[in-house]
Enzyme design. Structure first.
Site, PDB file in Angstrom:
ATOM      1  N   ASN A 209     -15.058  87.754  57.728  1.00 17.84           N
ATOM      2  CA  ASN A 209     -15.418  88.538  58.923  1.00 17.84           C
ATOM      3  C   ASN A 209     -16.907  88.359  59.190  1.00 17.84           C
ATOM      4  O   ASN A 209     -17.597  87.672  58.446  1.00 17.84           O
ATOM      5  CB  ASN A 209     -15.040  90.007  58.720  1.00 17.84           C
ATOM      6  CG  ASN A 209     -15.713  90.581  57.499  1.00 17.84           C
ATOM      7  OD1 ASN A 209     -16.927  90.713  57.443  1.00 17.84           O
ATOM      8  ND2 ASN A 209     -14.909  90.918  56.485  1.00 17.84           N
ATOM      9  N   ASP A 305      -7.905  98.538  47.498  1.00 19.94           N
ATOM     10  CA  ASP A 305      -8.930  99.322  48.179  1.00 19.94           C
ATOM     11  C   ASP A 305      -9.947  99.759  47.120  1.00 19.94           C
ATOM     12  O   ASP A 305      -9.689 100.674  46.333  1.00 19.94           O
ATOM     13  CB  ASP A 305      -8.310 100.531  48.893  1.00 19.94           C
ATOM     14  CG  ASP A 305      -9.328 101.228  49.774  1.00 19.94           C
ATOM     15  OD1 ASP A 305     -10.494 101.383  49.339  1.00 19.94           O
ATOM     16  OD2 ASP A 305      -8.970 101.618  50.897  1.00 19.94           O
ATOM     17  N   ILE A 306     -11.066  99.081  47.109  1.00 18.39           N
ATOM     18  CA  ILE A 306     -12.057  99.273  46.042  1.00 18.39           C
ATOM     19  C   ILE A 306     -12.618 100.697  46.066  1.00 18.39           C
ATOM     20  O   ILE A 306     -12.682 101.383  45.045  1.00 18.39           O
ATOM     21  CB  ILE A 306     -13.199  98.234  46.193  1.00 18.39           C
ATOM     22  CG1 ILE A 306     -12.614  96.819  46.162  1.00 18.39           C
ATOM     23  CG2 ILE A 306     -14.252  98.425  45.105  1.00 18.39           C
ATOM     24  CD1 ILE A 306     -13.606  95.719  46.488  1.00 18.39           C
ATOM     25  N   PHE A 322     -18.224 103.438  54.391  1.00 18.34           N
ATOM     26  CA  PHE A 322     -18.706 103.046  55.716  1.00 18.34           C
ATOM     27  C   PHE A 322     -17.495 102.802  56.592  1.00 18.34           C
ATOM     28  O   PHE A 322     -16.548 102.152  56.152  1.00 18.34           O
ATOM     29  CB  PHE A 322     -19.548 101.765  55.637  1.00 18.34           C
ATOM     30  CG  PHE A 322     -21.019 102.034  55.534  1.00 18.34           C
ATOM     31  CD1 PHE A 322     -21.548 102.557  54.369  1.00 18.34           C
ATOM     32  CD2 PHE A 322     -21.863 101.796  56.610  1.00 18.34           C
ATOM     33  CE1 PHE A 322     -22.909 102.827  54.273  1.00 18.34           C
ATOM     34  CE2 PHE A 322     -23.222 102.058  56.529  1.00 18.34           C
ATOM     35  CZ  PHE A 322     -23.748 102.573  55.353  1.00 18.34           C
ATOM     36  N   LYS A 336     -10.569 108.377  57.451  1.00 17.93           N
ATOM     37  CA  LYS A 336     -10.880 107.624  56.232  1.00 17.93           C
ATOM     38  C   LYS A 336     -11.487 108.516  55.159  1.00 17.93           C
ATOM     39  O   LYS A 336     -11.229 108.340  53.968  1.00 17.93           O
ATOM     40  CB  LYS A 336     -11.842 106.473  56.555  1.00 17.93           C
ATOM     41  CG  LYS A 336     -11.116 105.328  57.232  1.00 17.93           C
ATOM     42  CD  LYS A 336     -11.996 104.189  57.641  1.00 17.93           C
ATOM     43  CE  LYS A 336     -11.165 103.260  58.527  1.00 17.93           C
ATOM     44  NZ  LYS A 336     -11.922 102.160  59.078  1.00 17.93           N
TER      45      LYS A 336
HETATM   46  N1  CTP Z   1     -13.145  99.314  51.508  1.00 14.21           N
HETATM   47  C1  CTP Z   1     -12.949  98.943  50.189  1.00 14.21           C
HETATM   48  N2  CTP Z   1     -11.945  98.101  49.859  1.00 14.21           N
HETATM   49  C2  CTP Z   1     -11.091  97.638  50.804  1.00 14.21           C
HETATM   50  C3  CTP Z   1     -11.283  98.012  52.145  1.00 14.21           C
HETATM   51  C4  CTP Z   1     -12.315  98.842  52.463  1.00 14.21           C
HETATM   52  O1  CTP Z   1     -13.718  99.364  49.324  1.00 14.21           O
HETATM   53  N3  CTP Z   1     -10.115  96.828  50.450  1.00 14.21           N
HETATM   54  C5  CTP Z   1     -14.229 100.246  51.835  1.00 14.21           C
HETATM   55  C6  CTP Z   1     -15.316  99.684  52.717  1.00 14.21           C
HETATM   56  O2  CTP Z   1     -16.379  99.154  51.947  1.00 14.21           O
HETATM   57  C7  CTP Z   1     -15.774 100.889  53.515  1.00 14.21           C
HETATM   58  C8  CTP Z   1     -14.521 101.741  53.625  1.00 14.21           C
HETATM   59  O3  CTP Z   1     -13.662 101.297  52.577  1.00 14.21           O
HETATM   60  O4  CTP Z   1     -16.712 101.657  52.823  1.00 14.21           O
HETATM   61  C9  CTP Z   1     -13.834 101.677  54.932  1.00 14.21           C
HETATM   62  O5  CTP Z   1     -13.398 100.383  55.168  1.00 14.21           O
HETATM   63  P1  CTP Z   1     -12.403  99.993  56.347  1.00 14.21           P
HETATM   64  O6  CTP Z   1     -12.020  98.593  56.183  1.00 14.21           O
HETATM   65  O7  CTP Z   1     -12.994 100.407  57.625  1.00 14.21           O
HETATM   66  O8  CTP Z   1     -11.228 100.950  56.009  1.00 14.21           O
HETATM   67  P2  CTP Z   1      -9.733 100.677  55.844  1.00 14.21           P
HETATM   68  O9  CTP Z   1      -9.232 101.722  54.908  1.00 14.21           O
HETATM   69  O10 CTP Z   1      -9.493  99.277  55.442  1.00 14.21           O
HETATM   70  O11 CTP Z   1      -9.216 100.971  57.305  1.00 14.21           O
HETATM   71  P3  CTP Z   1      -8.877 100.007  58.546  1.00 14.21           P
HETATM   72  O12 CTP Z   1      -7.447 100.208  58.769  1.00 14.21           O
HETATM   73  O13 CTP Z   1      -9.712 100.517  59.678  1.00 14.21           O
HETATM   74  O14 CTP Z   1      -9.240  98.599  58.147  1.00 14.21           O
END
Ligand code: CTP
Length: 396
Positions: A209, A305-306, A322, A336
């Protein structure tokens, strides 16, 4: 922030920007600092000692063998009671002397005999700034813990354009004020993730990205400035590591997860700025995929999801997420916050932040919504760190 009673030694070296040291002195004195000025012989050809004396309200020092210095060790005394030595402007020659520990005039002797931190604001012609020797010297100074302010880019006295102008006095003042700010995260360990991740499709292609990593790097720098021990786990970006920060380079979301797992238990704060790829290619091809039939399907599977994993630890660090959204910022950020069970999330509009040097962010927590306004990513990161520091549970 006032600098009331702060004892600063302002060193001026030879260069056309020396005239700006007069304005800098005025600003420092106006902010309340007690400014003692020492100038090199060359500096006094660009700005008069009488001017500096009038602005600082104190005698100005130039000569190692000055009769006013009572005993032979007097030149060291001039820096003994100081809390900061600030060299502005710092010429290429003077920085070379600092980097090599030379002490052949009053100012360089004061610097090498100092007990306080040193800050330098370089000013020189663009070619001098880009010269390999200058680059080496600046690196040496940074490694020695010297704070380097600027330089800035723009028109130069010689008529050329480029890097090397001294940072404007008002901005140097801001750095000095920041330097004297109490260290809100002293003794705390902070873990930051930054940048995008890359998920291989085949040996030469990736899913990624447009995250530049700038916000995450600014957060790591701000946390370090606030006195924390900082580890920055970074996806592939082309940014310099902030001074004093430990950086771990990773590529995929799973690599990032492993690196975070190693450090999360020891962290007091986890700030998850990385734009982690939500999906990876299920079976990346071992060889380069060839074009065929005008159509290609990739099967994707979800990445861990870390942040949610860290937040669910039995004794989690203070977790900050974030949320970069393209619409419905407040609603999405709040969702979130709840889903990942976080004490705080930072929301911004992706189109206003991605790849840019500035942004506008809002904090969301159980108490409500706290807009931090618009500004450079570093300014916003410093505000964020201040907010996080104010919400930490007391130290065990
Ligand atoms: N994050 C993470 N690990 C992932 C995805 C996201 O740690 N696999 C963390 C990002 O670093 C950020 C937060 O989660 O702090 C939100 O990320 P985002 O991608 O916006 O959230 P998602 O839960 O993936 O929601 P979306 O459906 O909008 O992608």
């Amino acid at each position: 922030m006032a600098l009331t009673g702060r004892r600063i030694l302002l060193g001026i070296t030879g260069g056309i920007a020396a005239y700006k040291a007069a304005e800098l002195t005025r600003l420092l004195v106006k902010a309340g600092a007690e400014v003692r000025v020492a100038m090199t012989e060359a500096a006094s050809r660009f700005v008069g000692a009488a001017t500096m004396q009038a602005l600082s309200g104190q005698p100005v020092w130039t000569d190692l063998w000055d009769d006013r210095v009572k005993d032979a060790m007097g030149h060291i005394e001039l820096s003994r009671d100081r809390e900061l030595i600030l060299i502005a402007p710092a010429s290429a020659d003077f920085m070379a002397k600092l980097a090599h520990g030379l002490a052949d005039d009053l100012l360089s002797t004061l610097c090498i005999a100092r007990r306080c931190p040193l800050m330098v604001a370089p000013a020189m012609n663009v070619e001098m700034w880009q010269n390999a020797a200058t680059t080496r010297n600046v690196e040496t100074l940074r490694a020695d813990g010297v704070h380097v302010v600027g330089p800035a880019s723009g028109g130069q006295a010689c008529g050329e354009m480029g890097m090397g102008r001294m940072t404007e006095p008002a901005d140097i003042l801001a750095d000095v004020q920041f330097f004297f700010q109490p260290k809100a995260l002293a003794g705390r360990r902070v873990l930051v993730t930054a940048g995008p991740t890359e998920e291989p499709v085949d040996p030469v292609r990736v899913l990624t990205n447009t995250s530049s990593g700038k916000m995450g790097y600014a957060v790591a720098r701000a946390a370090r400035e606030a006195g924390a021990e900082v580890t920055l786990i970074s996806g592939p970006v082309a940014l310099p590591t902030p001074v004093g920060v430990t950086r771990v380079d990773v590529r995929t979301a799973r690599d990032m997860f492993e690196a975070v797992k190693r450090d999360a238990q020891h962290a007091d704060i986890f700030i998850s700025v990385a734009a982690v790829a939500d999906y990876r290619v299920k079976n990346p091809a071992a060889q380069k995929i060839k074009k065929a039939n005008g159509h290609l399907s990739l099967e994707l599977e979800e990445n861990p999801d870390i942040l949610a994993w860290v937040a669910a630890l039995p004794k989690p660090p203070f977790c900050v997420g974030f949320a970069a959204e393209s619409e419905n910022l407040a609603q999405n950020a709040r969702a979130k916050l709840a889903k990942k069970k976080l004490p705080m999330i930072v929301g911004n509009l992706a189109q206003e932040a991605l790849g840019r040097d500035d942004s506008a962010i809002t904090l969301y927590d159980a108490q409500g919504e706290h807009p931090l306004g618009r500004g450079s990513k570093l300014e916003l990161a410093r505000k964020l760190v201040e907010q996080v520091a104010g919400r930490l549970p007391p130290r065990k």
